[in-house]
Write a protein that holds these residues in place. Structure first.
Motif, PDB file in Angstrom:
ATOM      1  N   PRO A 158     -74.990  52.580  11.152  1.00  0.00           N
ATOM      2  CA  PRO A 158     -73.538  52.694  11.306  1.00  0.00           C
ATOM      3  C   PRO A 158     -73.074  52.523  12.761  1.00  0.00           C
ATOM      4  N   ALA A 159     -73.987  52.652  13.711  1.00  0.00           N
ATOM      5  CA  ALA A 159     -73.618  52.494  15.122  1.00  0.00           C
ATOM      6  C   ALA A 159     -73.568  51.026  15.559  1.00  0.00           C
ATOM      7  N   LEU A 160     -73.969  50.109  14.682  1.00  0.00           N
ATOM      8  CA  LEU A 160     -73.942  48.687  15.028  1.00  0.00           C
ATOM      9  C   LEU A 160     -72.491  48.249  15.219  1.00  0.00           C
ATOM     10  N   PRO A 161     -72.150  47.715  16.394  1.00  0.00           N
ATOM     11  CA  PRO A 161     -70.767  47.267  16.620  1.00  0.00           C
ATOM     12  C   PRO A 161     -70.386  46.151  15.647  1.00  0.00           C
ATOM     13  N   ASP A 162     -69.143  46.154  15.231  1.00  0.00           N
ATOM     14  CA  ASP A 162     -68.660  45.145  14.278  1.00  0.00           C
ATOM     15  C   ASP A 162     -68.896  43.729  14.775  1.00  0.00           C
ATOM     16  N   ASP A 163     -68.769  43.511  16.086  1.00  0.00           N
ATOM     17  CA  ASP A 163     -68.937  42.153  16.608  1.00  0.00           C
ATOM     18  C   ASP A 163     -70.382  41.676  16.567  1.00  0.00           C
ATOM     19  N   LEU A 164     -71.333  42.554  16.270  1.00  0.00           N
ATOM     20  CA  LEU A 164     -72.732  42.144  16.101  1.00  0.00           C
ATOM     21  C   LEU A 164     -73.134  42.081  14.629  1.00  0.00           C
ATOM     22  N   ARG A 165     -72.319  42.649  13.758  1.00  0.00           N
ATOM     23  CA  ARG A 165     -72.670  42.713  12.338  1.00  0.00           C
ATOM     24  C   ARG A 165     -72.824  41.311  11.739  1.00  0.00           C
ATOM     25  N   ASP A 166     -71.874  40.408  12.024  1.00  0.00           N
ATOM     26  CA  ASP A 166     -71.978  39.046  11.484  1.00  0.00           C
ATOM     27  C   ASP A 166     -73.159  38.308  12.107  1.00  0.00           C
ATOM     28  N   ASN A 167     -73.443  38.576  13.378  1.00  0.00           N
ATOM     29  CA  ASN A 167     -74.595  37.941  14.027  1.00  0.00           C
ATOM     30  C   ASN A 167     -75.899  38.401  13.383  1.00  0.00           C
ATOM     31  N   CYS A 168     -75.999  39.699  13.090  1.00  0.00           N
ATOM     32  CA  CYS A 168     -77.203  40.213  12.419  1.00  0.00           C
ATOM     33  C   CYS A 168     -77.363  39.575  11.047  1.00  0.00           C
ATOM     34  N   MET A 169     -76.268  39.448  10.319  1.00  0.00           N
ATOM     35  CA  MET A 169     -76.329  38.832   8.991  1.00  0.00           C
ATOM     36  C   MET A 169     -76.753  37.372   9.113  1.00  0.00           C
ATOM     37  N   TYR A 170     -76.216  36.674  10.118  1.00  0.00           N
ATOM     38  CA  TYR A 170     -76.593  35.274  10.338  1.00  0.00           C
ATOM     39  C   TYR A 170     -78.094  35.172  10.616  1.00  0.00           C
ATOM     40  N   TRP A 171     -78.601  35.994  11.521  1.00  0.00           N
ATOM     41  CA  TRP A 171     -80.016  35.902  11.882  1.00  0.00           C
ATOM     42  C   TRP A 171     -80.929  36.377  10.749  1.00  0.00           C
ATOM     43  N   LEU A 172     -80.452  37.300   9.934  1.00  0.00           N
ATOM     44  CA  LEU A 172     -81.209  37.668   8.744  1.00  0.00           C
ATOM     45  C   LEU A 172     -81.309  36.440   7.833  1.00  0.00           C
ATOM     46  N   GLY A 173     -80.209  35.708   7.705  1.00  0.00           N
ATOM     47  CA  GLY A 173     -80.246  34.452   6.943  1.00  0.00           C
ATOM     48  C   GLY A 173     -81.224  33.458   7.532  1.00  0.00           C
ATOM     49  N   GLU A 174     -81.228  33.342   8.850  1.00  0.00           N
ATOM     50  CA  GLU A 174     -82.177  32.440   9.510  1.00  0.00           C
ATOM     51  C   GLU A 174     -83.627  32.860   9.237  1.00  0.00           C
ATOM     52  N   SER A 175     -83.867  34.175   9.205  1.00  0.00           N
ATOM     53  CA  SER A 175     -85.245  34.635   8.950  1.00  0.00           C
ATOM     54  C   SER A 175     -85.672  34.262   7.531  1.00  0.00           C
ATOM     55  N   HIS A 176     -84.748  34.339   6.573  1.00  0.00           N
ATOM     56  CA  HIS A 176     -85.066  33.895   5.210  1.00  0.00           C
ATOM     57  C   HIS A 176     -85.239  32.374   5.175  1.00  0.00           C
ATOM     58  N   TYR A 177     -84.363  31.669   5.849  1.00  0.00           N
ATOM     59  CA  TYR A 177     -84.409  30.207   5.866  1.00  0.00           C
ATOM     60  C   TYR A 177     -85.743  29.719   6.443  1.00  0.00           C
ATOM     61  N   ALA A 178     -86.176  30.348   7.530  1.00  0.00           N
ATOM     62  CA  ALA A 178     -87.440  29.944   8.165  1.00  0.00           C
ATOM     63  C   ALA A 178     -88.634  30.144   7.234  1.00  0.00           C
ATOM     64  N   ARG A 179     -88.479  31.068   6.278  1.00  0.00           N
ATOM     65  CA  ARG A 179     -89.563  31.341   5.315  1.00  0.00           C
ATOM     66  C   ARG A 179     -89.303  30.669   3.975  1.00  0.00           C
ATOM     67  N   ARG A 180     -88.347  29.724   3.979  1.00  0.00           N
ATOM     68  CA  ARG A 180     -88.038  28.908   2.801  1.00  0.00           C
ATOM     69  C   ARG A 180     -87.537  29.742   1.617  1.00  0.00           C
ATOM     70  N   GLN A 181     -86.878  30.839   1.911  1.00  0.00           N
ATOM     71  CA  GLN A 181     -86.280  31.698   0.888  1.00  0.00           C
ATOM     72  C   GLN A 181     -84.803  31.316   0.786  1.00  0.00           C
ATOM     73  N   TRP A 182     -84.582  30.162   0.156  1.00  0.00           N
ATOM     74  CA  TRP A 182     -83.272  29.519   0.194  1.00  0.00           C
ATOM     75  C   TRP A 182     -82.160  30.379  -0.399  1.00  0.00           C
ATOM     76  N   LEU A 183     -82.397  31.011  -1.530  1.00  0.00           N
ATOM     77  CA  LEU A 183     -81.331  31.813  -2.154  1.00  0.00           C
ATOM     78  C   LEU A 183     -80.971  33.032  -1.318  1.00  0.00           C
ATOM     79  N   ASP A 184     -81.981  33.702  -0.759  1.00  0.00           N
ATOM     80  CA  ASP A 184     -81.701  34.851   0.110  1.00  0.00           C
ATOM     81  C   ASP A 184     -80.958  34.406   1.365  1.00  0.00           C
TER      82      ASP A 184
END
Length: 141
Positions: free
Chosen positions: A47-73
């Motif tokens: 909950p302490a994660l600033p709002d302006d980093l929340r979308d960045n974290c979600m983006y990079w979580l997507g990149e981590s799935h993408y790099a592992r070929r987990q396309w739907l995630d």
């Protein structure tokens, strides 16, 4: 082995969310995609994660799935980025959405997403890659 031994980047006790975010990005850039994904997931639960980093974290979580070929995630994460108002990752997320659809075998959706990106953000950094993707698209999509 892909260089991703699965270990999260150690953070000092009580490290700030910004420090942990930077460490997770460094972990991703070092090829530790699974560990970085866990770190981004943990940050998104904080909950302490600033709002302006929340979308960045979600983006990079997507990149981590993408790099592992987990396309739907990856697709789900990139779509969640678009739910954030004025996300600084919107253009990149839109490109990755198109690429996820392409990797999932849905060329029509990939082409529509790439076309929408180029029309909405013609001068963004992601636009040249979207245009290259469009070169492979039928004209009717």
């Amino acid at each position: 082995m892909s260089g991703d031994e699965g270990q999260s980047t150690p953070s000092p006790e009580g490290a700030s969310p910004t420090f942990r975010y930077d460490a997770a990005v460094a972990s991703f850039n070092a090829g530790r995609h699974q560990a970085a994904g866990r770190d981004f997931e943990a940050l998104l639960r904080d909950p302490a994660l600033p709002d302006d980093l929340r979308d960045n974290c979600m983006y990079w979580l997507g990149e981590s799935h993408y790099a592992r070929r987990q396309w739907l995630d990856a697709l789900a994460c990139f779509q969640k980025v678009l739910e954030h108002v004025q996300s600084n990752k919107e253009e990149d997320a839109r490109l990755k959405i198109a690429l996820c659809w392409l990797n999932l075998g849905d060329t029509g959706r990939a082409c529509r997403e790439a076309r929408a990106l180029v029309e909405r953000f013609p001068d963004c950094e992601a636009a040249p890659r979207a245009r290259r993707l469009l070169e492979r698209c039928p004209r009717s999509d």
